[in-house]
Each structure stands twice: as structure tokens, then as C-alpha cells.
Design an enzyme around this catalytic site. Sequence first.
Site, PDB file in Angstrom:
ATOM      1  N   LYS A  21      20.578  11.080 -20.865  1.00  0.00           N
ATOM      2  CA  LYS A  21      20.267  11.579 -22.210  1.00  0.00           C
ATOM      3  C   LYS A  21      21.431  12.406 -22.762  1.00  0.00           C
ATOM      4  O   LYS A  21      21.862  12.193 -23.889  1.00  0.00           O
ATOM      5  CB  LYS A  21      19.011  12.454 -22.056  1.00  0.00           C
ATOM      6  N   SER A  22      21.955  13.316 -21.965  1.00  0.00           N
ATOM      7  CA  SER A  22      23.040  14.188 -22.460  1.00  0.00           C
ATOM      8  C   SER A  22      24.270  13.369 -22.841  1.00  0.00           C
ATOM      9  O   SER A  22      24.894  13.600 -23.874  1.00  0.00           O
ATOM     10  CB  SER A  22      23.451  15.184 -21.374  1.00  0.00           C
ATOM     11  N   ARG A 148      12.459  27.022 -31.095  1.00  0.00           N
ATOM     12  CA  ARG A 148      13.577  27.302 -30.184  1.00  0.00           C
ATOM     13  C   ARG A 148      14.741  27.987 -30.924  1.00  0.00           C
ATOM     14  O   ARG A 148      14.951  27.748 -32.110  1.00  0.00           O
ATOM     15  CB  ARG A 148      14.015  25.991 -29.505  1.00  0.00           C
ATOM     16  N   GLN A 193      24.737  22.788 -24.753  1.00  0.00           N
ATOM     17  CA  GLN A 193      24.496  22.303 -26.123  1.00  0.00           C
ATOM     18  C   GLN A 193      25.374  23.075 -27.099  1.00  0.00           C
ATOM     19  O   GLN A 193      26.007  22.489 -27.979  1.00  0.00           O
ATOM     20  CB  GLN A 193      23.022  22.479 -26.487  1.00  0.00           C
ATOM     21  N   ASP A 338      17.534  21.871 -16.005  1.00  0.00           N
ATOM     22  CA  ASP A 338      16.486  20.868 -16.239  1.00  0.00           C
ATOM     23  C   ASP A 338      15.707  20.525 -14.974  1.00  0.00           C
ATOM     24  O   ASP A 338      14.701  19.808 -15.037  1.00  0.00           O
ATOM     25  CB  ASP A 338      17.107  19.585 -16.806  1.00  0.00           C
ATOM     26  N   LYS A 365      12.859  26.424 -23.537  1.00  0.00           N
ATOM     27  CA  LYS A 365      13.063  24.965 -23.486  1.00  0.00           C
ATOM     28  C   LYS A 365      11.930  24.305 -24.278  1.00  0.00           C
ATOM     29  O   LYS A 365      11.295  24.950 -25.099  1.00  0.00           O
ATOM     30  CB  LYS A 365      13.104  24.500 -22.023  1.00  0.00           C
TER      31      LYS A 365
HETATM   32  C1  S3P Z   1      21.775  19.643 -22.521  1.00  0.00           C
HETATM   33  C2  S3P Z   1      21.978  20.895 -22.069  1.00  0.00           C
HETATM   34  C3  S3P Z   1      20.953  21.698 -21.408  1.00  0.00           C
HETATM   35  C4  S3P Z   1      19.711  20.901 -21.049  1.00  0.00           C
HETATM   36  C5  S3P Z   1      19.326  19.891 -22.061  1.00  0.00           C
HETATM   37  C6  S3P Z   1      20.482  18.972 -22.387  1.00  0.00           C
HETATM   38  C7  S3P Z   1      22.906  18.956 -23.157  1.00  0.00           C
HETATM   39  O1  S3P Z   1      20.629  22.749 -22.253  1.00  0.00           O
HETATM   40  O2  S3P Z   1      18.618  21.758 -20.812  1.00  0.00           O
HETATM   41  O3  S3P Z   1      18.240  19.118 -21.577  1.00  0.00           O
HETATM   42  O4  S3P Z   1      22.860  17.715 -23.282  1.00  0.00           O
HETATM   43  O5  S3P Z   1      23.863  19.625 -23.543  1.00  0.00           O
HETATM   44  P1  S3P Z   1      21.526  24.058 -22.325  1.00  0.00           P
HETATM   45  O6  S3P Z   1      22.707  23.901 -21.420  1.00  0.00           O
HETATM   46  O7  S3P Z   1      21.949  24.159 -23.738  1.00  0.00           O
HETATM   47  O8  S3P Z   1      20.618  25.157 -21.846  1.00  0.00           O
END
Ligand code: S3P
Length: 456
Positions: A21-22, A148, A193, A338, A365
Site C-alpha cells: 500500500k505505501s 486524524r 507520511q 502498523d 491511526k
Molecule cells: C505510511 C506510514 C505510516 C503507516 C501508514 C502508511 C506511509 O504512518 O502507519 O499505514 O505509507 O507513509 P506514519 O509513519 O505516518 O505514522
Amino acid sequence: MDIIVAPGGTLHGSTAVPGDKSISHRWLVLAATAEGSSRLVGLPPSLDVRSTAACLAGLTGKPRPSLDVFARNAVSFVEGAGSTWNAPEEQASRSTLEVEGEGRSGLIAPTSALECGNSGTSMRLLAGVLAAAPFRCVLTGDTSLSGRPMDRVAVPLREMGASIDTTDGHAPITVTGGDLAGIRFAPEIPTAQVKGAVLFAGAAATGRTTVVEVVATRDHTERAFEALGAPVHRLDGEIHVSSFQHEGFEGVVPGDPSSAAFLIAAAALTGSQVAITGVGLNPSRLHFLDIMQRMGVRTVQTVTGLQVGEPVGTIEVLGCDEIRAVRVEPNEIALIIDEVPVLAALAAHATSDSWFLEAAELRVKESDRLRATAAGIRSLGGHAADEGSDLVVAGGGLSGGRVEAGGDHRMAMAFTVGALAASGPCRIDGIEAADVSFPGFVQTLRALGAALEETS
Ligand code: S3P
């Protein structure tokens, strides 16, 4: 939809998991802002990734049927002029999306608000991209996302020169982009993020942008920038980027290690041996394996390839004789942000108490995951408590019960996995939340041999 998990039995075999996903969010943004065409294979049909695709379709000048269709129905087959989305149902896991980009300057003002759904990553990364776009744009989300925090991304982007209005620090947010100047940014909270948003903005800013990370977070943005030839440098926890415009690229999205974590825990709890193939092996995502190892779970990783700077390969679960309690230190939390719920589900079956220290970030979250994890373990007949920023999970096992996923994908999956080793049956309500990141989660576990019965 609800499921009843019948404990007992072992799992066996090998499986792939949906694309990461990321990585998918970032590659989609990069494809839509490239000068030229990109070809992405194996994007997951998960709802969050579709949210990013839908937003990007609203930001690109020419019709982008591929992005539109991917956003709406990830198993449709459509060919469009220039962009194609080719995903016969039986090949959904290897589906191909072709996007014709016209560079960052090709982005146009959307005709309506961009709907990010449940996806914080979509909203925060897109805020970074839009910070440099010369128009006004509103980003909205569902009830969970609207609760959030968004100041954490608005503050550095404002400092770079964008105008960002939040709704009391939350979504909807309005971004009016413009000329940006690089900044030196040392976030108080480690978050990939926000780092990603600042780096995307930095790629369009004059001068150098630096993100200082005291605690490392996933580095997918940096790896993609490097693979695309961007002027990005990393040294001693600092990431520097200067302005660049990339060209189109091709990549096969690696399987999501955070999704694999559920299957690895399921194998450990049932004393099974399974293999997860084609999974991302980026070290910044695999700290959960170190913690599982401390808990007695034996795994081995084999790298078989590289995609746009991301190592890909296999994780094999070799076995687990007994789950040991674990103490997770504050500086480890960002690396397993996560995976805490699934590690807690594992810890519920340990021999004594496990601690996850200073994990307050889990409270913001998709749900308050500290509270939800502790409450869920109790509902399934175990003992756990969230105390301030900490989570403590008493070992000793789960006796069975009924729990509600609360619309949070990772809670739905963590409870299902924990239930596999309970001494009595467990019912998980709202399992469909898993589709946010792991469409096919129930089917995958069943194919490996788990006894999961759907009920309504
Ligand atoms: C993500 C970063 C994580 C994670 C999220 C996806 C990303 O959040 O919890 O599911 O794709 O950058 P943070 O690192 O911002 O806490």
C-alpha cells in the site's frame, strides 16, 4: 460481514499477498506526475490505494480512464487512449496500470473536492504534491480520517510557502499551492507520511529541502526518488532533496510486508510452516520480524529481485515452539507502527506479560489502536490494558468470545489471527474492513488451511 474462527489445525503452503500500500501510493503519485508513460504491475485493489488513484484522476488534465477504472473497480478491464488498466479477475494480483503523465505542471485544479476515504497516506502525500500546484484544492475523508491530525503536515508545508487551511487541525483541508522554498524540517513525531509529503514538496521547491529523522521511518519515497535519478542524498539520518522532474518508469509492486505479518503470526500461532512469496523486503519495514524472533518465531528472508529500488523476495516461517513475552522499547514503535496490533495478538498467547512502550501514536491511526487492541483482546477472553502511552498484554492465551473490528482493517485481521490459537471459538464482526489493505485476507487464510466460517 462477520466470521467465526474455529481454533486448531495447522496452515501449510505458500502464498503471495496484495501489493504494498505505501509503495503503491507513492508510485501512483510519481506516475501521474511523470513526464511520459509509466507502467505499474501488481497494484493492490485495496480501498486506500484506490483513493489515491481517484484523487489523481481528478487532478490530471486529459481523461485518465485507467486511473478512474482502477479507482472504481479494480477487477474491470478497460483500454483507454494513452492509459490502460488491464486486470482480468484471475490476474488481479498482477494487474497492469499504464498512466500517461504530463509532468507536475500538467496537474489541473479538480472540479470538486478530492475524497481520500479512509486513507491518511493519500491525504498527507497529496497535500505535499499539491503544495506546489498553482491552484486551490480541498481534500476530504471519511469520519475516521476526519478525526486524524493534519497540522503535522500543514505546518512544514506552510513553512515552504503553501497556504494550507485545516478544519481545527483536521480534514477537510484546503491546499492552495504556489512557489515553494526548501526548508530544514525535523519532525517531532516520526512519520513517513509527513516525511513523504515534505519530500514531494521539496522535489518542486527552490533550494534544498532536508528532513532530519531522529527515529527512522519507512523510506519508500527516498528509494523511489533515488531509482528515478533524483538529486536525493541520505546521510546520518538526514535526507536532502532538490528540485527535479522525473520521467515515466516501470515497476512491479512488491507484496505488502505489513499484510504478510498477519500470515506469519498465523503460522507461528498454529505451529505451521508457510512461505510468503513476492513480498517487499525493504529493511525499514521488517523490524516486526526482529520482534517476532525475540518472541520465538523463526523466519528466513531471501531477496530475489529489486523493483524501483525496493528489494523483493520470500519470507519463510520455519516454526515457533513457544511464544515468548516481549518488551518493545519506545524507539522501536515507529518501525512497527502498523504491526503493533498483530504483535499484540501474538503476545496474548505468550507465557507472560508483554509491553509496548510509548506507543501513543497508535491512538491517532484509523482508530485508537491502543484502546482497540486492549479491548479486543479482553473481548476474546484474554487480558490487556492500555495505560497512557503504553500497551500491556498479559500472556496465557485467549479463551474465545466476540469482538468488533470497528471499521479498522488491521484490528479485524489481528483479532482473526489471535483467534486461530484461542481455546474456544471467536467471532470477528466487521471483517470486511480488511479490504482497506488486504483484499482476499479471509480467502488467503482459508487457502492456507484456516477454518474460518462466514456468517452475517
Ligand atoms: C505510511 C506510514 C505510516 C503507516 C501508514 C502508511 C506511509 O504512518 O502507519 O499505514 O505509507 O507513509 P506514519 O509513519 O505516518 O505514522
